[in-house]
Design an enzyme around this catalytic site. Structure first.
Site, mmCIF file in Angstrom:
data_model
loop_
_atom_site.group_PDB
_atom_site.id
_atom_site.type_symbol
_atom_site.label_atom_id
_atom_site.label_comp_id
_atom_site.label_asym_id
_atom_site.label_seq_id
_atom_site.Cartn_x
_atom_site.Cartn_y
_atom_site.Cartn_z
ATOM 1 N N LYS A 1 0.822 -1.216 0.000
ATOM 2 C CA LYS A 1 0.000 0.000 0.000
ATOM 3 C C LYS A 1 0.855 1.264 0.000
ATOM 4 C CE LYS A 1 -2.305 -1.023 3.857
ATOM 5 N NZ LYS A 1 -1.789 -2.359 4.239
ATOM 6 N N ARG B 1 -0.872 -9.339 13.488
ATOM 7 C CA ARG B 1 -1.430 -8.327 12.568
ATOM 8 C C ARG B 1 -2.214 -8.981 11.431
ATOM 9 N NH1 ARG B 1 3.890 -5.683 11.097
ATOM 10 N NH2 ARG B 1 2.755 -4.342 9.692
ATOM 11 N N ARG C 1 11.331 -6.376 5.472
ATOM 12 C CA ARG C 1 11.181 -4.953 5.821
ATOM 13 C C ARG C 1 11.643 -4.704 7.250
ATOM 14 N NH1 ARG C 1 5.345 -2.151 5.262
ATOM 15 N NH2 ARG C 1 5.019 -3.080 7.296
ATOM 16 N N ARG D 1 11.465 -1.570 11.638
ATOM 17 C CA ARG D 1 10.133 -1.309 12.190
ATOM 18 C C ARG D 1 9.817 -2.344 13.254
ATOM 19 N NH1 ARG D 1 4.843 -0.093 8.483
ATOM 20 N NH2 ARG D 1 3.760 -1.283 10.082
ATOM 21 N N ARG E 1 -9.860 0.469 8.530
ATOM 22 C CA ARG E 1 -9.454 -0.891 8.858
ATOM 23 C C ARG E 1 -10.565 -1.666 9.548
ATOM 24 N NH1 ARG E 1 -3.607 0.325 8.973
ATOM 25 N NH2 ARG E 1 -2.419 -1.592 9.142
HETATM 26 P P1 AMP Z 1 0.427 0.376 9.036
HETATM 27 O O1 AMP Z 1 1.647 1.201 8.895
HETATM 28 O O2 AMP Z 1 -0.723 0.891 8.211
HETATM 29 O O3 AMP Z 1 0.671 -1.099 8.806
HETATM 30 O O4 AMP Z 1 -0.047 0.517 10.562
HETATM 31 C C1 AMP Z 1 0.765 0.091 11.648
HETATM 32 C C2 AMP Z 1 -0.078 -0.067 12.896
HETATM 33 O O5 AMP Z 1 -0.697 1.177 13.223
HETATM 34 C C3 AMP Z 1 -1.229 -1.064 12.800
HETATM 35 O O6 AMP Z 1 -0.808 -2.394 13.048
HETATM 36 C C4 AMP Z 1 -2.169 -0.540 13.881
HETATM 37 O O7 AMP Z 1 -1.713 -0.889 15.169
HETATM 38 C C5 AMP Z 1 -2.011 0.973 13.741
HETATM 39 N N1 AMP Z 1 -2.990 1.537 12.771
HETATM 40 C C6 AMP Z 1 -2.712 2.126 11.573
HETATM 41 N N2 AMP Z 1 -3.834 2.507 10.949
HETATM 42 C C7 AMP Z 1 -4.865 2.165 11.774
HETATM 43 C C8 AMP Z 1 -6.280 2.255 11.682
HETATM 44 N N3 AMP Z 1 -6.896 2.794 10.607
HETATM 45 N N4 AMP Z 1 -7.005 1.788 12.724
HETATM 46 C C9 AMP Z 1 -6.434 1.246 13.808
HETATM 47 N N5 AMP Z 1 -5.112 1.096 13.953
HETATM 48 C C10 AMP Z 1 -4.317 1.541 12.948
#
Ligand code: AMP
Length: 189
Positions: A13, A144, A127, A133, A88
C-alpha cells in the site's frame, strides 16, 4: 478523487501510494505514518498508540476516526486524497463515508491489493530487517495478519456493496502492479 488503498500488511500500500500521489497530484494519508510520527515525537497520543502497535492490535475506532478527521481538515484546496491504512474496520469505513458526504464527496475507488500469505510474511520480515520497524517481527506479524482477517477483510464486502471495489493482483513488479492500479483508477474517474 478519493482513493482507498487496501490490503493486508505487506501488500504494498505504501509503495504504490507514492506513485499514485505523484501521478494524480492528490494528498496522502497513511494512518500508520501519522501514528509512527506521534511515537517519534514522544506525544501522549504516541505513547498510547505504541501500546497497541507493539501488540499488533488496532488503535480504537473512536480515536482513529478523530485523528483522521483532523488530518483531512488540514488539507486545503485538495484535488483528492489517497487513504492508506484507513479504514481498517467497518465503523471506520462508515465514519469515512459520513465525513466525505459532509464535504459533498465520496470514495471514487477502493483498490484491494491481493497478495498470498507466504509472500506477505516474507516481505514483512525483510522490511523488519531493513527498516527496523518494531512491529515487523514474526510474532507481531502473525497477530497483525489475524487482525487483518478478522477485523479488516470484511471491508471487501462493504466496498463491493458500495460499487467501488477493484481487485488488484498485488504480485509482480512494482511497475506492473502500478499499471493495473492506474487502469483501475482511470476506469472509475
Ligand atoms: P500500518 O503502517 O498501516 O501497517 O499501521 C501500523 C499499525 O498502526 C497497525 O498495526 C495498527 O496498530 C495501527 N494503525 C494504523 N492505521 C490504523 C487504523 N486505521 N485503525 C487502527 N489502527 C491503525
Amino acid at each position: 478523487m478519493n482513493i482507498v488503498i487496501f490490503g493486508a500488511p505487506g501488500s504494498g500500500k505504501g509503495t504504490q501510494s507514492e506513485g499514485i500521489v505523484t501521478k494524480y497530484g492528490i494528498n496522502h494519508i497513511s494512518t500508520g505514518d501519522v501514528l509512527r510520527g506521534e511515537i517519534k515525537g514522544g506525544t501522549e497520543l504516541g505513547k498510547l498508540a505504541k501500546s497497541y502497535i507493539d501488540e499488533g492490535q488496532l488503535i480504537p475506532d473512536e480515536l482513529m476516526i478523530k485523528i483522521l478527521a483532523s488530518v483531512l481538515d488540514s488539507f486545503k484546496e485538495s484535488k483528492g486524497v489517497i487513504f492508506d491504512g484507513f479504514p481498517r474496520t467497518i465503523p471506520q469505513a462508515e465514519a469515512l463515508k459520513k465525513m466525505l458526504k459532509e464535504r459533498d464527496q465520496d470514495i471514487t475507488v477502493m483498490l484491494d491489493l491481493e497478495v498470498p500469505e507466504e509472500e506477505l510474511m516474507k516481505r514483512l520480515i525483510l522490511r523488519g530487517k531493513e527498516s527496523g520497524r518494531a512491529d515487523d517481527n514474526e510474532e507481531t506479524i502473525k497477530k497483525r495478519l489475524l487482525v487483518y482477517h478478522t477485523q479488516t477483510a470484511p471491508l471487501v464486502d462493504f466496498y463491493k456493496t458500495e460499487g467501488t471495489y477493484q481487485y488488484i493482483k498485488g504480485i509482480g513488479t512494482i511497475d506492473s502492479i502500478f499499471d493495473s492500479i492506474c487502469r483501475a483508477i482511470d476506469s472509475k474517474k
